[in-house]
Design an enzyme around this catalytic site. Structure first.
Site, PDB file in Angstrom:
ATOM      1  N   HIS A  38       0.838  -1.197   0.000  1.00  0.00           N
ATOM      2  CA  HIS A  38       0.000   0.000   0.000  1.00  0.00           C
ATOM      3  C   HIS A  38       0.878   1.255   0.000  1.00  0.00           C
ATOM      4  O   HIS A  38       0.601   2.225  -0.696  1.00  0.00           O
ATOM      5  CB  HIS A  38      -0.885   0.031   1.244  1.00  0.00           C
ATOM      6  CG  HIS A  38      -1.926  -1.050   1.267  1.00  0.00           C
ATOM      7  ND1 HIS A  38      -3.260  -0.806   1.494  1.00  0.00           N
ATOM      8  CD2 HIS A  38      -1.828  -2.400   1.099  1.00  0.00           C
ATOM      9  CE1 HIS A  38      -3.940  -1.947   1.457  1.00  0.00           C
ATOM     10  NE2 HIS A  38      -3.081  -2.926   1.233  1.00  0.00           N
ATOM     11  N   ASP A 141      -6.000   5.527   2.686  1.00  0.00           N
ATOM     12  CA  ASP A 141      -6.115   4.117   2.374  1.00  0.00           C
ATOM     13  C   ASP A 141      -7.473   3.567   2.817  1.00  0.00           C
ATOM     14  O   ASP A 141      -8.126   4.133   3.704  1.00  0.00           O
ATOM     15  CB  ASP A 141      -4.987   3.374   3.112  1.00  0.00           C
ATOM     16  CG  ASP A 141      -4.382   2.297   2.258  1.00  0.00           C
ATOM     17  OD1 ASP A 141      -5.155   1.570   1.622  1.00  0.00           O
ATOM     18  OD2 ASP A 141      -3.146   2.185   2.238  1.00  0.00           O
TER      19      ASP A 141
END
Ligand code: UDP
Length: 504
Positions: A38, A141
């Site tokens: 990520h 995120d």
């Protein structure tokens, strides 16, 4: 409250950006979660957005100290190119991990739950730093669902960043809707589910290969609906994919899963600047690759965190040896430190033909190397996308979470790969004894794939075509290039027109 320390490689620009008034830079904060898969693409995105509008947009990565070190080379490169990319350090919650252990990649497998817990506990720090710094937009995120509320309070857009593609996202969304049926079916060992509501061909998957949150209660099953609701309530969603890889799914995703969807990938571009990406690595393997014939080497890597048991590692070692093919294998340091990952004498026997990288390889640069002919991958989304972008066909060996779903895209839809192993049981809930892929199966698959033949040639041609399309997508006026600019324009316009107040 000053909870954070800001570091900048370009304080001059930063000072200008921090001013107020109509001409000031657009300040975008990026909040990646604690996983390299990520962190890396979100840093790429921050750098890309700053580069797309030099002098107009300032990107700030909000990361914990150890994760700041991982992205430091990328941030330094952006700064050296004159782009406004900064780092804001946010403390990593105390969850009982050792010093400097701040992501899934560095935490031992048994402590992964602590990293997930940290993703929840970081909320107050995030909230206070966002209130303190008041950015113009928040790119955060998926698990940080609460940033939608803070953004609404501040009157700025929250845009969700999705590091995985739309095919797995739609599949998981639609499967979650039939979760009670899946749970009922899960007692039947051979149960197979057809993914409902997907455009295109039918996709089926054994229940045993589904991510755990779809089959049993865990941290994600409890927050999934909240995550989705906050994603939909937010300004939009950015996805690291390109439209030509997942065309019908991108259309469906734009229709059902986001107010505004931006498909901006592939964020990783093969270039020399990608060598130290996401960690320090040993670049010697690139020189080693240059000693091998064109498209002769199989690159083997299972990503940054999924556990790879020692028994399996030894079978893989023997399989690679028996395949008689050149290989470059990344053995993560946690795997190589703690166990007997290869049989006695194996390294001497394969010396010259095979190379082992212990720790971290420059994956994007490796895949771009002309000697690499195949990628044996765990099907993490970044790896899938990087293989497609480099035009390298893949052998699939999924381990956990949505990787089995990604595998369906690779082998069934985009058709640039084949499975390593079709026998036995697969899936993250099965025990080691059931899931271990034997050396003979590895040897057979690798030899078959590398020796060529019409099926392999078809996959290779398809991979090459995808690479051309990926290049076109990120090139000037390509679909991803346009989406990056549309995203920035939409945020600028939202700030200017007070759109967010109207949407709230
Ligand atoms: N990666 C790398 N070197 C390594 C292992 C991984 O550069 O030795 C990078 C890879 O290029 C990708 C990311 O780490 O960008 C891994 O993400 P992915 O989604 O493939 O897998 P995950 O680690 O999340 O399971």
């Amino acid at each position: 409250m000053a909870t954070t320390a800001l570091s900048s490689h370009n304080d001059g620009d930063a000072a200008a950006a921090s001013g107020s008034g109509p001409g000031r830079m657009l300040r975008v904060f990026f909040l990646p979660t604690f996983a390299r898969g990520h962190l890396i693409p979100q840093t790429d995105l921050a750098c890309l957005m700053a580069a797309a509008r030099p002098g107009e947009l300032e990107a700030t990565m909000v990361v914990s100290p150890a994760n700041a070190a991982l992205i430091a080379p990328a941030v330094a490169r952006a700064a050296a190119a004159g782009h406004a990319v900064r780092v804001l350090r946010c403390p990593f919650p105390d969850v009982g991990l050792g010093d400097g252990v701040e992501c899934l990649a560095t935490a031992p497998a048994r402590d992964a739950w602590r990293v997930y817990r940290a993703m929840e506990l970081v909320r107050p720090s995030h909230e206070s730093l966002l209130r303190e710094h008041r950015p113009d937009a928040i790119v955060s995120d998926v698990p940080f669902w609460w940033t939608t509320d803070v953004a609404a309070e501040l009157g700025v857009p929250r845009i969700t960043f999705h590091p995985v593609g739309v095919f797995p996202q739609l599949a998981m969304n639609n499967l979650f809707k039939v979760r009670p049926d899946i749970i009922r079916m899960s007692s039947d060992a051979g149960a197979v589910v057809s993914v409902p509501g997907l455009p295109g061909k039918e996709i089926t998957i054994p229940v045993s290969e589904l991510p755990s949150f779809l089959v049993q209660d865990d941290h994600l099953s409890k927050t999934w609906e909240q995550i989705k609701a906050c994603q939909l309530a937010g300004f939009g969603v950015i996805v690291n994919t390109f439209v030509d890889l997942e065309q019908p799914y991108c259309e469906e995703f734009s229709r059902v899963d986001a107010r505004r969807a931006y498909f901006v990938g592939p964020l990783a571009q093969p270039s020399c600047s990608t060598v130290h990406r996401g960690g320090d690595c040993d670049a010697d393997c690139l020189s080693w690759l240059s000693t091998k014939p064109r498209r002769s080497v199989v690159y083997v890597c299972f990503g940054s965190w999924a556990h790879f048991p020692a028994t399996q590692s030894r079978e893989l070692a023997l399989g690679l040896e028996a395949s008689k093919q050149p290989f470059l294998w990344v053995v993560r340091s946690d795997d190589s430190d703690s166990c007997q990952w290869a049989p006695e004498g194996w390294e001497q026997r394969v010396a010259g033909r095979g190379m082992v990288v212990r720790g971290w390889a420059p994956q994007v640069a490796v895949l771009a190397h002309p000697s690499v002919g195949a990628f044996l991958t765990h099907c993490g989304w970044n790896s899938v996308l990087e293989a497609a972008s480099a035009g390298v066909p893949v052998l699939t060996w999924p381990l956990v979470f949505e990787q089995f779903i990604n595998e369906r895209l690779v082998t069934g839809v985009a058709a640039f790969g084949a499975r390593v192993w079709d026998g036995g049981t697969r899936g993250e809930r099965a025990g080691e004894a059931e899931t271990t892929v034997p050396a003979e199966a590895v040897a057979r698959a690798v030899a078959w794939f590398m020796e060529g033949g019409p099926r392999r040639e078809g996959m290779e041609a398809r991979a090459r075509e995808l690479a051309e399309r990926a290049r076109a997508a990120v090139g000037e006026d390509g679909s991803s290039w346009r989406d990056v600019h549309r995203l920035i324009d939409d945020v600028v316009q939202a700030r200017a027109s007070g759109l967010l107040q109207k949407e709230a």
